[in-house]
Design a protein around this motif. Structure first.
Motif, mmCIF file in Angstrom:
data_model
loop_
_atom_site.group_PDB
_atom_site.id
_atom_site.type_symbol
_atom_site.label_atom_id
_atom_site.label_comp_id
_atom_site.label_asym_id
_atom_site.label_seq_id
_atom_site.Cartn_x
_atom_site.Cartn_y
_atom_site.Cartn_z
ATOM 1 N N GLY A 409 0.795 -1.221 0.000
ATOM 2 C CA GLY A 409 0.000 0.000 0.000
ATOM 3 C C GLY A 409 0.826 1.270 0.000
ATOM 4 O O GLY A 409 0.290 2.368 0.204
ATOM 5 N N LYS A 410 2.138 1.161 -0.246
ATOM 6 C CA LYS A 410 3.006 2.333 -0.245
ATOM 7 C C LYS A 410 2.758 3.182 -1.483
ATOM 8 O O LYS A 410 2.751 2.690 -2.608
ATOM 9 N N ALA A 411 2.567 4.486 -1.272
ATOM 10 C CA ALA A 411 2.274 5.396 -2.379
ATOM 11 C C ALA A 411 3.548 5.727 -3.158
ATOM 12 O O ALA A 411 4.652 5.744 -2.613
ATOM 13 N N PHE A 412 3.395 5.970 -4.451
ATOM 14 C CA PHE A 412 4.510 6.418 -5.285
ATOM 15 C C PHE A 412 4.003 7.437 -6.283
ATOM 16 O O PHE A 412 2.806 7.487 -6.620
ATOM 17 N N THR A 413 4.928 8.254 -6.775
ATOM 18 C CA THR A 413 4.629 9.256 -7.802
ATOM 19 C C THR A 413 5.760 9.247 -8.820
ATOM 20 O O THR A 413 6.933 9.234 -8.462
ATOM 21 N N VAL A 414 5.393 9.228 -10.092
ATOM 22 C CA VAL A 414 6.365 9.307 -11.179
ATOM 23 C C VAL A 414 5.951 10.466 -12.075
ATOM 24 O O VAL A 414 4.764 10.606 -12.404
ATOM 25 N N SER A 415 6.916 11.283 -12.468
ATOM 26 C CA SER A 415 6.602 12.395 -13.362
ATOM 27 C C SER A 415 7.698 12.537 -14.405
ATOM 28 O O SER A 415 8.827 12.064 -14.220
ATOM 29 N N ARG A 416 7.359 13.193 -15.483
ATOM 30 C CA ARG A 416 8.330 13.370 -16.566
ATOM 31 C C ARG A 416 7.907 14.534 -17.457
ATOM 32 O O ARG A 416 6.707 14.732 -17.709
ATOM 33 N N THR A 417 8.911 15.284 -17.891
ATOM 34 C CA THR A 417 8.707 16.396 -18.823
ATOM 35 C C THR A 417 9.444 16.081 -20.120
ATOM 36 O O THR A 417 10.536 15.507 -20.096
ATOM 37 N N ASN A 418 8.856 16.465 -21.256
ATOM 38 C CA ASN A 418 9.494 16.159 -22.527
ATOM 39 C C ASN A 418 9.042 17.150 -23.584
ATOM 40 O O ASN A 418 8.094 17.929 -23.361
ATOM 41 N N GLN A 419 9.711 17.119 -24.718
ATOM 42 C CA GLN A 419 9.325 17.918 -25.874
ATOM 43 C C GLN A 419 9.067 16.976 -27.051
ATOM 44 O O GLN A 419 9.597 15.867 -27.100
ATOM 45 N N TRP A 420 8.269 17.470 -28.004
ATOM 46 C CA TRP A 420 7.866 16.641 -29.134
ATOM 47 C C TRP A 420 7.828 17.475 -30.407
ATOM 48 O O TRP A 420 7.559 18.676 -30.361
ATOM 49 N N ALA A 421 8.095 16.820 -31.520
ATOM 50 C CA ALA A 421 7.924 17.440 -32.840
ATOM 51 C C ALA A 421 7.486 16.350 -33.800
ATOM 52 O O ALA A 421 7.963 15.215 -33.729
ATOM 53 N N SER A 422 6.556 16.691 -34.680
ATOM 54 C CA SER A 422 6.047 15.693 -35.616
ATOM 55 C C SER A 422 5.647 16.364 -36.911
ATOM 56 O O SER A 422 5.065 17.438 -36.907
ATOM 57 N N ARG A 423 5.939 15.694 -38.037
ATOM 58 C CA ARG A 423 5.482 16.154 -39.344
ATOM 59 C C ARG A 423 4.157 15.513 -39.699
ATOM 60 O O ARG A 423 3.582 15.808 -40.743
ATOM 61 N N ASP A 424 3.660 14.623 -38.833
ATOM 62 C CA ASP A 424 2.477 13.834 -39.157
ATOM 63 C C ASP A 424 1.313 14.175 -38.237
ATOM 64 O O ASP A 424 0.284 14.693 -38.674
ATOM 65 N N ASP A 425 1.444 13.862 -36.947
ATOM 66 C CA ASP A 425 0.355 14.033 -35.987
ATOM 67 C C ASP A 425 0.964 14.364 -34.638
ATOM 68 O O ASP A 425 1.298 13.476 -33.851
ATOM 69 N N SER A 562 12.292 -4.905 -12.384
ATOM 70 C CA SER A 562 11.703 -4.533 -11.101
ATOM 71 C C SER A 562 10.951 -3.224 -11.231
ATOM 72 O O SER A 562 11.230 -2.404 -12.120
ATOM 73 N N LEU A 563 9.998 -3.017 -10.317
ATOM 74 C CA LEU A 563 9.240 -1.769 -10.335
ATOM 75 C C LEU A 563 10.165 -0.579 -10.135
ATOM 76 O O LEU A 563 10.017 0.450 -10.813
ATOM 77 N N ASP A 564 11.130 -0.699 -9.227
ATOM 78 C CA ASP A 564 12.079 0.396 -9.028
ATOM 79 C C ASP A 564 12.850 0.670 -10.314
ATOM 80 O O ASP A 564 13.120 1.824 -10.660
ATOM 81 N N GLY A 565 13.204 -0.407 -11.035
ATOM 82 C CA GLY A 565 13.916 -0.226 -12.296
ATOM 83 C C GLY A 565 13.062 0.457 -13.343
ATOM 84 O O GLY A 565 13.551 1.299 -14.102
ATOM 85 N N VAL A 566 11.774 0.109 -13.408
ATOM 86 C CA VAL A 566 10.869 0.757 -14.355
ATOM 87 C C VAL A 566 10.729 2.237 -14.031
ATOM 88 O O VAL A 566 10.797 3.100 -14.919
ATOM 89 N N ILE A 567 10.541 2.550 -12.745
ATOM 90 C CA ILE A 567 10.395 3.958 -12.337
ATOM 91 C C ILE A 567 11.658 4.741 -12.663
ATOM 92 O O ILE A 567 11.605 5.853 -13.207
ATOM 93 N N ALA A 568 12.825 4.143 -12.348
ATOM 94 C CA ALA A 568 14.083 4.830 -12.641
ATOM 95 C C ALA A 568 14.252 5.027 -14.144
ATOM 96 O O ALA A 568 14.706 6.084 -14.595
ATOM 97 N N GLY A 569 13.865 4.021 -14.930
ATOM 98 C CA GLY A 569 13.985 4.136 -16.375
ATOM 99 C C GLY A 569 13.123 5.238 -16.950
ATOM 100 O O GLY A 569 13.542 5.967 -17.853
ATOM 101 N N LEU A 570 11.902 5.372 -16.426
ATOM 102 C CA LEU A 570 11.014 6.427 -16.902
ATOM 103 C C LEU A 570 11.574 7.806 -16.563
ATOM 104 O O LEU A 570 11.474 8.750 -17.359
ATOM 105 N N ARG A 571 12.161 7.930 -15.384
ATOM 106 C CA ARG A 571 12.679 9.230 -14.951
ATOM 107 C C ARG A 571 13.958 9.620 -15.689
ATOM 108 O O ARG A 571 14.203 10.794 -15.961
ATOM 109 N N LYS A 572 14.800 8.612 -16.008
ATOM 110 C CA LYS A 572 16.123 8.898 -16.553
ATOM 111 C C LYS A 572 16.206 8.778 -18.070
ATOM 112 O O LYS A 572 17.269 9.039 -18.641
#
Length: 619
Positions: A409-425, A562-572
C-alpha cells in the motif's frame, strides 16, 4: 437468490460515424416504434431448459430492444445442438430467428441477427433456453447460436478472484458447423450459409469525444489485441456519483459494460439475459474475456439499428443510468453485481494551444484497470483534438504525473517532462508516451501496482521546428577536428566531439562541442562513438502496436524488470530535445557493446538523426 439456487441444481471490433448521409442510408426500415404484440411479463430469473431436452423444432420467444428501452419479442426455432460448440463442455444451440406477427426486430438488421442482440433471452414455456449471442457477422442471416442458460446461470455462484489481464488467454470466436447441420441451416435460410462458422457477435463499442480517424485507430488496436468489438462514435456519460440514481436492469433490456466515463466514454452495448436478486447476467459471451474484472454496468437507450454492409448491422445506443458493476467477464457472459459502483481512475488532461490561445482541461474516469493505458492515450487525444483542432505537424511540450500504490500500500509518484515534434500528428506521440508509461508500471512482474491518478499538461503549436544531426567530427587529444569513419586511441585519451545540427528547412546551423574520455583499462576493446538526437523514433510506429496496451500477450515485450527499475527508467530516459553523445565499448570477439560514457546536451528544440564513428582502443 435462494429460488435461483434451487433451480440451478438441474444444470448439467467498425469505426462508424454519424454523418447525416450515412444515417439516412442505413437506418432500418420500417422505423417501428413497437411490436404489434406486447411482450408478456417474464420471470426475471427463470429456471433453465436443460440442453438434453432441446430438440430440433423446439420453438420459443426472444426479447431485445430495437428502439428506446422497451424489449420487443421475436420468434425462435431450434435447428439443432452443437455439442461442445462454444467450448469444452459448453454446447451451442443453433436457432433461426424471425419476426412475430406485426413485429420488427429481425428485419431491422436486414433480415438477420445484429450486433447488440448478444444476451437477448430466449424462453420456452416460461423457462430460459439461453441467450442469442452468435451469428454470421459477414452477412445478414437469421441463423444464429444461443448460449445455453445452463452455462450462464452458474456465473451467479462464481467467486471473485484476482483480476487477470485482458486477453491473457485468447478464445476462439468462431464455431464451425458440421456439414449435415450446415446443409440443414442452408435449406432453412433459403440461401447458402455464409462462409466460415458462427462467430460470437461483436460488441458495439461506443466511444465519445473522438473523431472518426481516432475511432478507426482504436479499432485497429482492438483488432490487434483480439477484442471482438465494433468501435463507433457514441455519446459521453459522467461517472456515476454515490448519491445518484441507480436503475434496475430487465431481461431483454439494454445492458452496457462501461470501460470509462467522461471525455472518452467507452461502453460496450448488449442485452440483459436474466436478473436474479442482486445480480444480473448479460451478453452470453465475453466482452474482453478477462475473468474477474471491474467495469461499470448501466442500462441504455437504443437509437437505431445501423445497417453496415461491410461490418454487419449493429445497435447504436446511449449509456443510461448505472445499475452496478460488472465483476465477471467469462466465456458464457458477463455478471453484474447490482447496487455497487465501480472504482474509477481519473485521467486529467490540460492542453493549451500556443498558436491560438485556446485551452481546455478534460477528465476521463477509467473503470477498467486493464484498459487504463489505452484509454489514457485516447483521453489525451480527445483533448488535443479539441484544442489543437487539426491533425498535422507541430511542436508540443508535455508534463505527466502518475500516482499509485505499490506492494504494502506504499504510495509512489512518477513524473516526466518532454518535448515533441512531428510532421504527421503532433498529438499522438505525447498521448501514447503517456500510455507507454502507465503500461510499463502496471505490467511489470515485480509488484502489484494500483494507479490512483494520471495527469497530463501540454502546450502545442503548429510552428514546427527541429534540429537534425548533420555532421559529426572528432578530435583526438589536441588534434584537429576530422570526420573519420573510425579512430584508434589510447585508453585515457580525451575525445572532443563537434556535432553540427541543422535547423529544419533553414540554412541555420548550430555546432555543439562535447568531450568524452576513454576509460582506463579498456585496452583492446572496440566499439562506437554514437551521437544521436533524443527523438530518434516515434513511440508507436504502427497502429497495430496499440494492441500491446489492451493485451500485453499480443506483443513480445519484456517488462519483467523490477518496479524500481521501471520507475528509474522512466525518470532517466533521454528527452527528445537531448543530444546524446555516447561511447560504447566491448570485446573485439563479439558485438556485445555497453555504454561506458554518456553525455546529454539539452537543446532548444527536439533533435533527430544520428552520427557514428568507430573506436578502437590500443592494447
Amino acid at each position: 437468490m435462494q429460488r435461483a439456487a434451487r433451480r440451478r441444481w438441474q444444470v448439467r471490433s467498425a469505426g462508424a460515424g454519424l454523418a447525416v448521409a450515412l444515417v439516412a442510408g442505413v437506418l432500418a426500415s420500417p422505423a417501428a416504434a413497437g411490436p404489434a404484440v406486447r411482450p408478456a411479463a417474464v420471470d426475471p430469473c427463470p429456471a433453465p431448459v436443460p440442453v438434453a431436452e432441446v430438440v430440433p423444432g423446439t420453438v420459443g420467444e426472444g426479447l431485445t430492444v430495437v428502439r428506446g428501452t422497451t424489449p420487443q419479442p421475436f420468434a425462435v426455432e431450434v435447428l439443432g445442438v452443437l455439442p461442445d460448440g462454444i467450448g469444452a463442455g459448453k454446447d451451442m444451440i443453433v436457432v433461426e430467428v424471425s419476426d412475430v406477427a406485426g413485429g420488427h426486430v429481425v428485419d431491422q438488421g436486414g433480415g438477420g441477427i445484429w450486433a447488440g442482440m448478444s444476451g437477448s433471452p430466449v424462453y420456452v414455456g416460461g423457462r430460459l433456453l439461453g441467450s442469442v449471442s452468435y451469428g454470421f457477422t459477414s452477412a445478414n442471416s437469421p441463423i444464429g447460436g444461443v448460449t445455453p442458460a445452463a452455462d450462464m446461470l452458474p456465473l451467479l455462484d462464481l467467486g471473485v478472484r484476482p483480476a487477470a489481464r485482458a486477453g491473457a488467454v485468447r478464445e476462439d470466436r468462431t464455431v464451425a458447423l458440421p456439414s449435415a447441420l450446415r446443409r440443414q441451416v442452408s435449406s432453412r435460410a433459403a440461401a447458402a450459409v455464409p462462409r466460415g462458422g458462427l462467430q460470437r457477435l461483436p460488441v458495439p463499442l461506443s466511444l465519445s469525444g473522438l473523431s472518426s480517424d481516432r475511432v478507426a485507430r482504436f479499432q485497429a488496436g482492438a483488432d490487434a489485441a483480439g477484442l471482438s468489438v465494433l468501435a463507433h462514435a457514441g455519446s459521453g456519460r459522467a461517472a456515476p456519483a454515490a448519491a445518484g440514481p441507480l436503475a434496475v436492469p430487465v431481461p431483454g433490456g439494454n445492458f452496457t459494460g462501461v470501460l470509462s466515463y467522461g471525455d472518452v466514454t467507452a461502453a460496450g452495448t448488449g442485452t440483459t439475459t436474466a436478473v436474479c436478486g442482486d445480480q444480473a447476467l448479460a451478453f452470453g459471451h465475453p466482452l474482453a474475456f478477462a475473468g474477474a474484472v471491474s467495469y461499470g454496468a448501466s442500462v441504455g437507450s437504443s437509437l437505431a439499428i445501423i445497417r453496415d454492409d461491410a461490418f454487419g448491422a449493429y445497435k447504436l445506443a446511449t449509456v443510461g443510468d448505472p445499475v452496478g458493476i460488472v465483476d465477471q467477464d467469462r466465456t458464457s457472459g458477463l455478471r453484474a453485481r447490482l447496487g455497487v459502483l465501480p472504482r474509477t481512475v481519473p485521467v486529467t488532461t490540460t492542453i493549451r494551444n500556443s498558436t491560438t490561445g485556446r485551452a481546455r482541461t478534460g477528465t476521463t474516469r477509467v473503470a477498467a484497470p486493464d484498459m487504463l493505458p489505452e484509454i489514457a492515450a485516447y483521453a489525451a487525444l480527445a483533448n488535443f483534438d479539441n484544442v489543437f483542432d487539426e491533425v498535422g505537424d507541430g511542436r508540443a511540450s508535455s508534463h505527466w504525473v502518475i500516482t499509485g500504490t505499490r506492494a504494502g500500500g506504499k504510495a509512489f509518484t512518477v513524473s516526466r517532462t518532454n518535448q515533441w515534434a512531428s510532421r504527421d500528428d503532433i498529438s499522438a506521440e505525447p498521448a501514447f508516451d503517456l500510455a507507454y508509461a502507465v503500461d510499463s508500471l502496471v505490467n511489470q512482474d515485480d509488484e502489484a501496482v494500483t494507479i490512483t491518478g494520471v495527469t497530463l499538461e501540454s502546450n502545442v503549436t503548429s510552428d514546427f521546428r527541429q534540429y537534425r544531426v548533420a555532421k559529426t567530427e572528432v578530435a583526438v587529444g589536441k588534434g584537429a577536428y576530422r570526420a573519420p569513419s573510425s579512430v584508434t586511441v589510447k585508453a585515457g585519451t580525451t575525445l572532443k566531439v563537434r556535432t553540427t545540427l541543422k535547423a529544419f528547412r533553414s540554412s541555420t546551423v548550430r555546432r555543439v562541442v562535447s568531450t568524452v574520455k576513454v576509460p582506463a583499462r579498456t585496452q583492446g576493446q572496440s566499439g562506437v562513438l554514437l551521437v544521436a538526437g533524443g527523438q530518434g523514433s516515434s513511440v508507436l510506429g504502427e497502429d497495430e502496436d496499440e494492441g500491446c496496451f489492451l493485451d500485453p500477450s499480443a506483443c513480445d515485450d519484456e517488462l519483467s524488470e523490477s518496479l524500481d527499475g521501471v520507475i528509474a527508467g522512466l525518470r532517466k530516459a533521454p528527452h527528445n530535445n537531448d543530444l546524446a553523445v555516447s561511447l560504447l565499448l566491448g570485446s573485439e570477439d563479439d558485438d556485445d557493446f555497453s555504454t561506458v560514457r554518456e553525455t546529454r546536451l539539452p537543446q532548444r528544440y527536439t533533435v533527430t538523426g544520428a552520427g557514428f564513428v568507430g573506436v578502437q582502443v590500443r592494447r
